[in-house]
Design a protein around this motif. Structure first.
Motif, PDB file in Angstrom:
ATOM      1  N   ALA A 167       0.908  -1.278   0.029  1.00 22.39           N
ATOM      2  CA  ALA A 167       0.038  -0.064   0.092  1.00 22.39           C
ATOM      3  C   ALA A 167       0.768   1.193  -0.038  1.00 22.39           C
ATOM      4  O   ALA A 167       0.410   2.241  -0.652  1.00 22.39           O
ATOM      5  N   ILE A 168       1.997   1.150   0.830  1.00 22.55           N
ATOM      6  CA  ILE A 168       2.900   2.468   0.711  1.00 22.55           C
ATOM      7  C   ILE A 168       3.458   2.515  -0.675  1.00 22.55           C
ATOM      8  O   ILE A 168       3.463   3.751  -1.129  1.00 22.55           O
TER       9      ILE A 168
ATOM     10  N   GLU B  30     -11.310   7.551  -6.047  1.00 18.95           N
ATOM     11  CA  GLU B  30     -12.704   7.841  -5.825  1.00 18.95           C
ATOM     12  C   GLU B  30     -13.415   6.394  -6.008  1.00 18.95           C
ATOM     13  O   GLU B  30     -14.134   6.259  -5.159  1.00 18.95           O
ATOM     14  N   TYR B  31     -12.870   5.579  -6.727  1.00 16.06           N
ATOM     15  CA  TYR B  31     -13.416   4.108  -6.655  1.00 16.06           C
ATOM     16  C   TYR B  31     -13.015   3.632  -5.370  1.00 16.06           C
ATOM     17  O   TYR B  31     -14.031   2.981  -4.584  1.00 16.06           O
ATOM     18  N   HIS B  32     -11.901   3.681  -4.790  1.00 15.69           N
ATOM     19  CA  HIS B  32     -11.590   2.940  -3.548  1.00 15.69           C
ATOM     20  C   HIS B  32     -12.355   3.777  -2.148  1.00 15.69           C
ATOM     21  O   HIS B  32     -12.475   3.123  -1.412  1.00 15.69           O
ATOM     22  N   ARG B  33     -12.569   4.887  -2.577  1.00 13.27           N
ATOM     23  CA  ARG B  33     -13.204   5.803  -1.518  1.00 13.27           C
ATOM     24  C   ARG B  33     -14.542   5.371  -1.369  1.00 13.27           C
ATOM     25  O   ARG B  33     -15.329   5.377  -0.236  1.00 13.27           O
ATOM     26  N   ASN B  34     -15.418   5.220  -2.415  1.00 13.93           N
ATOM     27  CA  ASN B  34     -16.662   5.165  -2.474  1.00 13.93           C
ATOM     28  C   ASN B  34     -17.293   3.654  -2.459  1.00 13.93           C
ATOM     29  O   ASN B  34     -18.721   3.442  -2.693  1.00 13.93           O
ATOM     30  N   VAL B  35     -16.458   2.635  -2.683  1.00  8.75           N
ATOM     31  CA  VAL B  35     -16.916   1.409  -2.794  1.00  8.75           C
ATOM     32  C   VAL B  35     -16.631   0.664  -1.513  1.00  8.75           C
ATOM     33  O   VAL B  35     -15.316   0.798  -0.957  1.00  8.75           O
ATOM     34  N   PRO B  36     -17.546  -0.293  -0.971  1.00  6.84           N
ATOM     35  CA  PRO B  36     -17.239  -0.910   0.250  1.00  6.84           C
ATOM     36  C   PRO B  36     -15.811  -1.990  -0.116  1.00  6.84           C
ATOM     37  O   PRO B  36     -15.687  -2.277  -0.965  1.00  6.84           O
ATOM     38  N   VAL B  37     -14.912  -1.847   1.026  1.00  4.40           N
ATOM     39  CA  VAL B  37     -13.618  -2.782   0.863  1.00  4.40           C
ATOM     40  C   VAL B  37     -13.989  -4.058   0.633  1.00  4.40           C
ATOM     41  O   VAL B  37     -13.692  -4.771  -0.311  1.00  4.40           O
ATOM     42  N   LEU B  38     -15.384  -4.697   1.421  1.00  3.26           N
ATOM     43  CA  LEU B  38     -15.526  -5.962   1.163  1.00  3.26           C
ATOM     44  C   LEU B  38     -15.920  -6.396  -0.309  1.00  3.26           C
ATOM     45  O   LEU B  38     -15.752  -7.150  -0.931  1.00  3.26           O
ATOM     46  N   VAL B  39     -16.604  -5.292  -1.207  1.00  3.86           N
ATOM     47  CA  VAL B  39     -16.928  -5.412  -2.564  1.00  3.86           C
ATOM     48  C   VAL B  39     -15.829  -5.443  -3.315  1.00  3.86           C
ATOM     49  O   VAL B  39     -15.794  -6.283  -4.380  1.00  3.86           O
ATOM     50  N   GLN B  40     -14.712  -4.575  -2.832  1.00  2.00           N
ATOM     51  CA  GLN B  40     -13.587  -4.586  -3.569  1.00  2.00           C
ATOM     52  C   GLN B  40     -12.801  -5.855  -3.665  1.00  2.00           C
ATOM     53  O   GLN B  40     -12.228  -6.465  -4.567  1.00  2.00           O
TER      54      GLN B  40
ATOM     55  N   ASN C 101      -6.679  -0.702  -1.873  1.00  2.00           N
ATOM     56  CA  ASN C 101      -7.687   0.327  -1.113  1.00  2.00           C
ATOM     57  C   ASN C 101      -6.775   1.177  -0.213  1.00  2.00           C
ATOM     58  O   ASN C 101      -7.183   2.479  -0.138  1.00  2.00           O
ATOM     59  N   ALA C 102      -5.838   0.443   0.598  1.00  2.00           N
ATOM     60  CA  ALA C 102      -4.952   1.432   1.624  1.00  2.00           C
ATOM     61  C   ALA C 102      -4.377   2.242   0.849  1.00  2.00           C
ATOM     62  O   ALA C 102      -3.913   3.481   1.275  1.00  2.00           O
ATOM     63  N   GLY C 103      -3.648   2.033  -0.300  1.00  2.00           N
ATOM     64  CA  GLY C 103      -2.921   2.800  -1.094  1.00  2.00           C
ATOM     65  C   GLY C 103      -3.510   3.995  -1.723  1.00  2.00           C
ATOM     66  O   GLY C 103      -3.081   5.093  -1.629  1.00  2.00           O
ATOM     67  N   ALA C 104      -4.867   3.798  -1.937  1.00  2.00           N
ATOM     68  CA  ALA C 104      -5.709   5.000  -2.511  1.00  2.00           C
ATOM     69  C   ALA C 104      -5.742   6.094  -1.396  1.00  2.00           C
ATOM     70  O   ALA C 104      -5.745   7.262  -1.536  1.00  2.00           O
ATOM     71  N   PHE C 105      -6.149   5.502  -0.143  1.00  2.00           N
ATOM     72  CA  PHE C 105      -6.075   6.483   1.109  1.00  2.00           C
ATOM     73  C   PHE C 105      -4.900   7.043   1.427  1.00  2.00           C
ATOM     74  O   PHE C 105      -4.902   8.210   1.730  1.00  2.00           O
TER      75      PHE C 105
ATOM     76  N   ARG D 280       6.701  13.149   6.861  1.00  2.00           N
ATOM     77  CA  ARG D 280       6.600  13.573   8.455  1.00  2.00           C
ATOM     78  C   ARG D 280       5.425  14.255   8.857  1.00  2.00           C
ATOM     79  O   ARG D 280       4.838  13.900   9.904  1.00  2.00           O
ATOM     80  N   VAL D 281       4.740  14.969   8.151  1.00  2.00           N
ATOM     81  CA  VAL D 281       3.632  15.545   8.365  1.00  2.00           C
ATOM     82  C   VAL D 281       2.444  14.694   8.458  1.00  2.00           C
ATOM     83  O   VAL D 281       1.507  14.753   9.272  1.00  2.00           O
ATOM     84  N   ALA D 282       2.648  13.693   7.462  1.00  2.00           N
ATOM     85  CA  ALA D 282       1.620  12.931   7.177  1.00  2.00           C
ATOM     86  C   ALA D 282       1.300  11.654   8.165  1.00  2.00           C
ATOM     87  O   ALA D 282       0.503  10.778   7.955  1.00  2.00           O
ATOM     88  N   LEU D 283       2.577  11.587   9.034  1.00  2.00           N
ATOM     89  CA  LEU D 283       2.806  10.320   9.786  1.00  2.00           C
ATOM     90  C   LEU D 283       1.519   9.920  10.504  1.00  2.00           C
ATOM     91  O   LEU D 283       1.431   8.823  10.387  1.00  2.00           O
ATOM     92  N   PRO D 284       0.861  10.666  11.460  1.00  2.00           N
ATOM     93  CA  PRO D 284      -0.013  10.374  12.261  1.00  2.00           C
ATOM     94  C   PRO D 284      -1.319   9.810  11.432  1.00  2.00           C
ATOM     95  O   PRO D 284      -2.202   8.735  11.544  1.00  2.00           O
ATOM     96  N   ALA D 285      -1.627  10.657  10.150  1.00  2.00           N
ATOM     97  CA  ALA D 285      -2.546  10.254   9.314  1.00  2.00           C
ATOM     98  C   ALA D 285      -2.158   8.656   8.859  1.00  2.00           C
ATOM     99  O   ALA D 285      -3.150   8.060   8.529  1.00  2.00           O
ATOM    100  N   LEU D 286      -1.136   8.500   8.393  1.00  2.00           N
ATOM    101  CA  LEU D 286      -0.692   7.346   7.918  1.00  2.00           C
ATOM    102  C   LEU D 286      -0.869   6.046   9.081  1.00  2.00           C
ATOM    103  O   LEU D 286      -1.482   5.018   8.506  1.00  2.00           O
TER     104      LEU D 286
END
Lengths: 230, 230
Positions: free
Chosen positions: B34-35, B61-71, B108-112, B153-159
């Protein structure tokens, strides 16, 4: 993809035997709407507990939230479906189970929105309300919450998207929602799994994309209104 | 109240251990992938080519709007249909479920992650980029040596929050039969009928993972230092 939609639209949307009068999409929407409508007031209560001046209350609410956020939704669904009925000694329908599990899980996330909404208000508001002789609960009820609610609205609409996506897990315990209906279509056709599941993905995409766009529009509108007011 | 002695009989402990190891492997492999996906998508989007930008937006947008299970279902049931006979046999010979669950979770995680990285990068002042160019670095070099290290470094907590989600989402792999922790939990439950005890053990195992990830993310969020010059 066209044939799948053409031949099985009934199962996806309108509903047909053996799922009853409602199709997968309808059940998904009912499940999501119930989830949002019931979990929002609950999340307001837990959110209030988290910003309350009473330490023990903050602590209990904090631990509860952490626990719920720390467990996969599927695990919560299994607790609700397999374990809790043993404790209660009663049979609970898969639909009710799914609604309850979604409420428990999503309220822990909605709560974050409620808290951020309350904490985003200027500090002076609370002090002014208190100095007017209102109690903490009264100031919350009449001053803080109504204002915070307006701020929260776009985030709440956005959270609705995640609730819709969460309902897809109800498939695992056999609630005939969208994902389940696609799985049914797949067992009927067998030769077209890609088309079937892409149709399913498209349903979710259209639904969730539209709602998150609406949330974005709402956010801009509220921001514009605020700028106009200032 | 809880009696865990059953764990010592008939190799149930081994089943649990097996589940934990599979969950950890799923988490680690899809997390690392994902990284890579996230950095790739972010770089593509940062490049001054309209086509790339559009592609990344569609993927996200695909990975955001479709449930992970469906993916996961799309990958597991759908994608083999597209593959030539030889490739399908090759994949089927291995651990198909694990393979497709990993791919779906990683994308999925990669998109986020790419979205988190993007907002991390936006926090870096544009002058940094100009400075990098003016000392003769190319676009990609400036991204790689100047912008990305600071943005990460800024994104670390979000990651770290994303990794928490990924850890929980790995439980969805049970829907296609990956023998991860939740799958093993249901299996042991079916064998022993000790629903409460079994679910309790599994819940605690999940909590150990998620609560430590939460603590880590809070730690970094607190001591997050602003990038130099801000």
């Amino acid at each position: 993809m066209y044939e799948i939609l053409h031949d099985y639209l009934a199962l996806f949307v309108v509903g047909s035997w053996p799922n009853g009068p409602l199709g997968g999409a309808a059940i998904t929407l009912i499940l999501s709407a119930l989830g949002l409508l019931i979990s929002f007031p609950i999340s307001v209560l837990i959110g209030l507990a988290q910003v309350s001046p009473w330490r023990w209350m903050r602590r209990i609410a904090g631990i509860w939230t952490r626990l719920v956020r720390g467990v996969p939704l599927l695990m919560i669904i299994f607790w609700a479906y397999f374990a809790v009925p043993l404790l209660v000694g009663a049979e609970v329908s898969a639909f009710t189970t799914a609604v309850c599990a979604i409420i428990v899980y999503e309220s822990a996330f909605l709560l974050q929105i409620v808290r951020a909404g309350l904490e985003g208000l200027p500090r002076g508001q609370m002090e002014a309300a208190r100095s007017n002789g209102l109690s903490w609960l009264q100031s919350m009820r009449y001053v803080q919450l109504p204002q915070a609610l307006a701020n929260m609205l776009p985030s709440i609409v956005n959270q609705f998207v995640s609730i819709i996506k969460a309902t897809s897990l109800a498939y695992v315990i056999g609630v005939p929602e969208l994902t389940y209906s696609a799985a049914q279509v797949n067992t009927i056709t067998l030769t077209k799994p890609l088309q079937t599941f892409l149709v399913l993905a498209a349903f979710y995409f259209v639904l969730c994309f539209a709602i998150s766009r609406f949330a974005g529009w709402l956010e801009r509108r509220i921001a514009r209104q605020r700028a106009g007011m200032a | 109240m809880f009696d865990l002695s059953f764990l010592l009989e008939d190799g149930y402990l081994k089943l649990f251990r097996d589940g934990v190891l599979t969950t950890l492997r799923l988490f680690a492999v899809s997390g690392l992938l994902a990284i890579v996906v996230g950095v790739l998508l972010t770089t593509l989007r940062a490049l001054p080519v309209k086509l790339f930008k559009g592609f990344v937006i569609v993927v996200v947008e695909y990975h955001r709007n479709v449930p992970v299970l469906v993916q996961i279902l799309v990958w597991y049931f759908g994608v083999p249909q597209l593959l030539p006979e030889g490739a399908r046999d090759w994949i089927n010979a291995g651990n198909t479920e694990f393979f497709f669950a990993t791919v779906a979770l990683a994308l999925n995680a990669g998109a986020f992650i790419s979205e988190d990285l993007r907002s991390g990068l936006r926090a870096i002042p544009h002058t940094q980029q100009e400075a990098a160019w003016s000392i003769g670095l190319t676009y990609l070099q400036s991204l790689r040596y100047v912008i990305l290290p600071q943005g990460i470094r800024v994104a670390l907590p979000a990651l770290l929050n994303q990794s928490l989600l990924l850890f929980k989402n790995s439980s969805l792999a049970m829907a296609i039969g990956v023998h991860e922790l939740l799958y093993r939990t249901r299996q042991i439950d079916n064998l022993t009928f000790r629903t409460f005890d079994v679910f309790l053990v599994a819940t605690i195992l999940y909590l150990i993972g998620t609560l430590s990830l939460m603590a880590l993310s809070e730690h970094f969020a607190k001591r997050r230092t602003a990038p130099s010059g801000v």
